[in-house]
Design a protein around this motif. Structure first.
Motif, PDB file in Angstrom:
ATOM      1  N   GLY A  81       0.818  -1.210   0.000  1.00 38.87           N
ATOM      2  CA  GLY A  81       0.000   0.000   0.000  1.00 38.87           C
ATOM      3  C   GLY A  81       0.850   1.258   0.000  1.00 38.87           C
ATOM      4  O   GLY A  81       0.513   2.252  -0.658  1.00 38.87           O
ATOM      5  N   ARG A  82       1.957   1.244   0.733  1.00 36.29           N
ATOM      6  CA  ARG A  82       2.869   2.403   0.740  1.00 36.29           C
ATOM      7  C   ARG A  82       3.465   2.640  -0.649  1.00 36.29           C
ATOM      8  O   ARG A  82       3.589   3.779  -1.103  1.00 36.29           O
ATOM      9  N   ASP A  83       3.838   1.540  -1.321  1.00 39.05           N
ATOM     10  CA  ASP A  83       4.359   1.664  -2.687  1.00 39.05           C
ATOM     11  C   ASP A  83       3.290   2.234  -3.624  1.00 39.05           C
ATOM     12  O   ASP A  83       3.563   3.112  -4.443  1.00 39.05           O
ATOM     13  N   GLN A  84       2.068   1.718  -3.484  1.00 37.84           N
ATOM     14  CA  GLN A  84       0.957   2.200  -4.304  1.00 37.84           C
ATOM     15  C   GLN A  84       0.692   3.682  -4.027  1.00 37.84           C
ATOM     16  O   GLN A  84       0.489   4.467  -4.956  1.00 37.84           O
ATOM     17  N   LEU A  85       0.710   4.066  -2.770  1.00 40.37           N
ATOM     18  CA  LEU A  85       0.477   5.459  -2.395  1.00 40.37           C
ATOM     19  C   LEU A  85       1.546   6.363  -2.992  1.00 40.37           C
ATOM     20  O   LEU A  85       1.233   7.426  -3.545  1.00 40.37           O
ATOM     21  N   LYS A  86       2.806   5.955  -2.912  1.00 45.57           N
ATOM     22  CA  LYS A  86       3.875   6.773  -3.485  1.00 45.57           C
ATOM     23  C   LYS A  86       3.672   6.954  -4.983  1.00 45.57           C
ATOM     24  O   LYS A  86       3.776   8.071  -5.509  1.00 45.57           O
ATOM     25  N   GLN A  87       3.375   5.864  -5.684  1.00 43.82           N
ATOM     26  CA  GLN A  87       3.175   5.940  -7.134  1.00 43.82           C
ATOM     27  C   GLN A  87       1.979   6.832  -7.475  1.00 43.82           C
ATOM     28  O   GLN A  87       2.052   7.662  -8.371  1.00 43.82           O
ATOM     29  N   GLN A  88       0.887   6.665  -6.736  1.00 44.59           N
ATOM     30  CA  GLN A  88      -0.305   7.467  -7.019  1.00 44.59           C
ATOM     31  C   GLN A  88      -0.098   8.934  -6.665  1.00 44.59           C
ATOM     32  O   GLN A  88      -0.637   9.810  -7.330  1.00 44.59           O
ATOM     33  N   ARG A  89       0.683   9.216  -5.624  1.00 34.99           N
ATOM     34  CA  ARG A  89       1.015  10.618  -5.309  1.00 34.99           C
ATOM     35  C   ARG A  89       1.800  11.246  -6.458  1.00 34.99           C
ATOM     36  O   ARG A  89       1.539  12.374  -6.861  1.00 34.99           O
ATOM     37  N   ASP A  90       2.783  10.509  -6.958  1.00 30.13           N
ATOM     38  CA  ASP A  90       3.577  11.006  -8.082  1.00 30.13           C
ATOM     39  C   ASP A  90       2.691  11.227  -9.310  1.00 30.13           C
ATOM     40  O   ASP A  90       2.792  12.263  -9.978  1.00 30.13           O
ATOM     41  N   ASP A  91       1.842  10.256  -9.618  1.00 30.52           N
ATOM     42  CA  ASP A  91       0.922  10.375 -10.760  1.00 30.52           C
ATOM     43  C   ASP A  91       0.001  11.579 -10.593  1.00 30.52           C
ATOM     44  O   ASP A  91      -0.248  12.325 -11.545  1.00 30.52           O
ATOM     45  N   TRP A  92      -0.524  11.765  -9.378  1.00 31.04           N
ATOM     46  CA  TRP A  92      -1.426  12.881  -9.106  1.00 31.04           C
ATOM     47  C   TRP A  92      -0.718  14.215  -9.317  1.00 31.04           C
ATOM     48  O   TRP A  92      -1.282  15.141  -9.897  1.00 31.04           O
ATOM     49  N   SER A  93       0.503  14.304  -8.868  1.00 34.04           N
ATOM     50  CA  SER A  93       1.265  15.540  -9.004  1.00 34.04           C
ATOM     51  C   SER A  93       1.427  15.921 -10.476  1.00 34.04           C
ATOM     52  O   SER A  93       1.183  17.071 -10.867  1.00 34.04           O
ATOM     53  N   VAL A  94       1.818  14.966 -11.296  1.00 38.87           N
ATOM     54  CA  VAL A  94       1.996  15.221 -12.730  1.00 38.87           C
ATOM     55  C   VAL A  94       0.655  15.567 -13.366  1.00 38.87           C
ATOM     56  O   VAL A  94       0.538  16.540 -14.121  1.00 38.87           O
ATOM     57  N   PHE A  95      -0.368  14.787 -13.062  1.00 36.59           N
ATOM     58  CA  PHE A  95      -1.685  14.993 -13.654  1.00 36.59           C
ATOM     59  C   PHE A  95      -2.269  16.355 -13.273  1.00 36.59           C
ATOM     60  O   PHE A  95      -2.746  17.102 -14.137  1.00 36.59           O
ATOM     61  N   SER A  96      -2.224  16.697 -11.993  1.00 36.86           N
ATOM     62  CA  SER A  96      -2.822  17.960 -11.552  1.00 36.86           C
ATOM     63  C   SER A  96      -2.062  19.163 -12.113  1.00 36.86           C
ATOM     64  O   SER A  96      -2.670  20.184 -12.461  1.00 36.86           O
ATOM     65  N   THR A  97      -0.757  19.044 -12.241  1.00 36.71           N
ATOM     66  CA  THR A  97       0.029  20.118 -12.847  1.00 36.71           C
ATOM     67  C   THR A  97      -0.351  20.286 -14.317  1.00 36.71           C
ATOM     68  O   THR A  97      -0.524  21.421 -14.800  1.00 36.71           O
ATOM     69  N   THR A  98      -0.519  19.190 -15.018  1.00 43.03           N
ATOM     70  CA  THR A  98      -0.908  19.238 -16.430  1.00 43.03           C
ATOM     71  C   THR A  98      -2.273  19.887 -16.605  1.00 43.03           C
ATOM     72  O   THR A  98      -2.441  20.782 -17.441  1.00 43.03           O
ATOM     73  N   VAL A  99      -3.238  19.480 -15.806  1.00 45.05           N
ATOM     74  CA  VAL A  99      -4.591  20.055 -15.905  1.00 45.05           C
ATOM     75  C   VAL A  99      -4.559  21.538 -15.558  1.00 45.05           C
ATOM     76  O   VAL A  99      -5.180  22.360 -16.242  1.00 45.05           O
ATOM     77  N   SER A 100      -3.855  21.907 -14.513  1.00 47.47           N
ATOM     78  CA  SER A 100      -3.754  23.319 -14.129  1.00 47.47           C
ATOM     79  C   SER A 100      -3.140  24.156 -15.249  1.00 47.47           C
ATOM     80  O   SER A 100      -3.596  25.266 -15.529  1.00 47.47           O
ATOM     81  N   THR A 101      -2.120  23.618 -15.898  1.00 46.20           N
ATOM     82  CA  THR A 101      -1.480  24.316 -17.004  1.00 46.20           C
ATOM     83  C   THR A 101      -2.472  24.536 -18.145  1.00 46.20           C
ATOM     84  O   THR A 101      -2.560  25.629 -18.707  1.00 46.20           O
ATOM     85  N   ILE A 102      -3.236  23.510 -18.473  1.00 46.13           N
ATOM     86  CA  ILE A 102      -4.247  23.633 -19.527  1.00 46.13           C
ATOM     87  C   ILE A 102      -5.301  24.661 -19.149  1.00 46.13           C
ATOM     88  O   ILE A 102      -5.666  25.528 -19.955  1.00 46.13           O
ATOM     89  N   LEU A 103      -5.771  24.628 -17.907  1.00 43.81           N
ATOM     90  CA  LEU A 103      -6.819  25.553 -17.462  1.00 43.81           C
ATOM     91  C   LEU A 103      -6.331  26.998 -17.454  1.00 43.81           C
ATOM     92  O   LEU A 103      -7.116  27.918 -17.674  1.00 43.81           O
ATOM     93  N   GLU A 104      -5.067  27.182 -17.200  1.00 41.83           N
ATOM     94  CA  GLU A 104      -4.503  28.533 -17.178  1.00 41.83           C
ATOM     95  C   GLU A 104      -4.167  29.030 -18.573  1.00 41.83           C
ATOM     96  O   GLU A 104      -3.752  30.173 -18.741  1.00 41.83           O
ATOM     97  N   GLY A 105      -4.298  28.162 -19.576  1.00 42.55           N
ATOM     98  CA  GLY A 105      -4.047  28.559 -20.946  1.00 42.55           C
ATOM     99  C   GLY A 105      -2.585  28.679 -21.301  1.00 42.55           C
ATOM    100  O   GLY A 105      -2.226  29.290 -22.299  1.00 42.55           O
TER     101      GLY A 105
END
Length: 108
Positions: A81-105
């Motif tokens: 679960g700790r390994d899964q959490l680390k991977q999902q945290r990393d994925d979330w960080s990349v994903f949320s940054t990408t979406v924020s960049t798109i939303l900001e134009g």
């Protein structure tokens, strides 16, 4: 905005994050998620997620007797679960940054 689909996508991540800090029983985990700002999270969704994460080996469980009611099943995070959490945290960080960049134009 209906956040139902967004919530489904982050429920594993948030449940693992909540139990990483401290083991908890079902309703306690629901309460912590709601206190953290996920006010629309449903009890059934969290209980289903706990069962699924347990079956996948990301969580462990144990029963604690209660003098004031039924015994409570507590969940804790496993090394998997700790390994899964680390991977999902990393994925979330990349994903949320990408979406924020798109939303900001801003071009990627």
């Amino acid at each position: 905005m209906d956040t139902t689909q967004l919530l489904k996508g982050v429920l594993d991540l948030t449940v693992l994050a909540v139990v990483e800090g401290e083991d908890g029983y079902g309703y306690d985990i629901v309460r912590r998620l709601r206190d953290g700002g996920l006010s629309d999270v449903g009890d059934a969704s969290v209980y289903g997620t706990l069962r699924r994460l347990y079956t996948a080996g990301a969580l462990t469980s144990y029963v604690v007797p209660s003098e004031s009611g039924p015994h409570r099943k507590y969940y804790g995070i496993t090394p998997t679960g700790r390994d899964q959490l680390k991977q999902q945290r990393d994925d979330w960080s990349v994903f949320s940054t990408t979406v924020s960049t798109i939303l900001e134009g801003v071009p990627a």
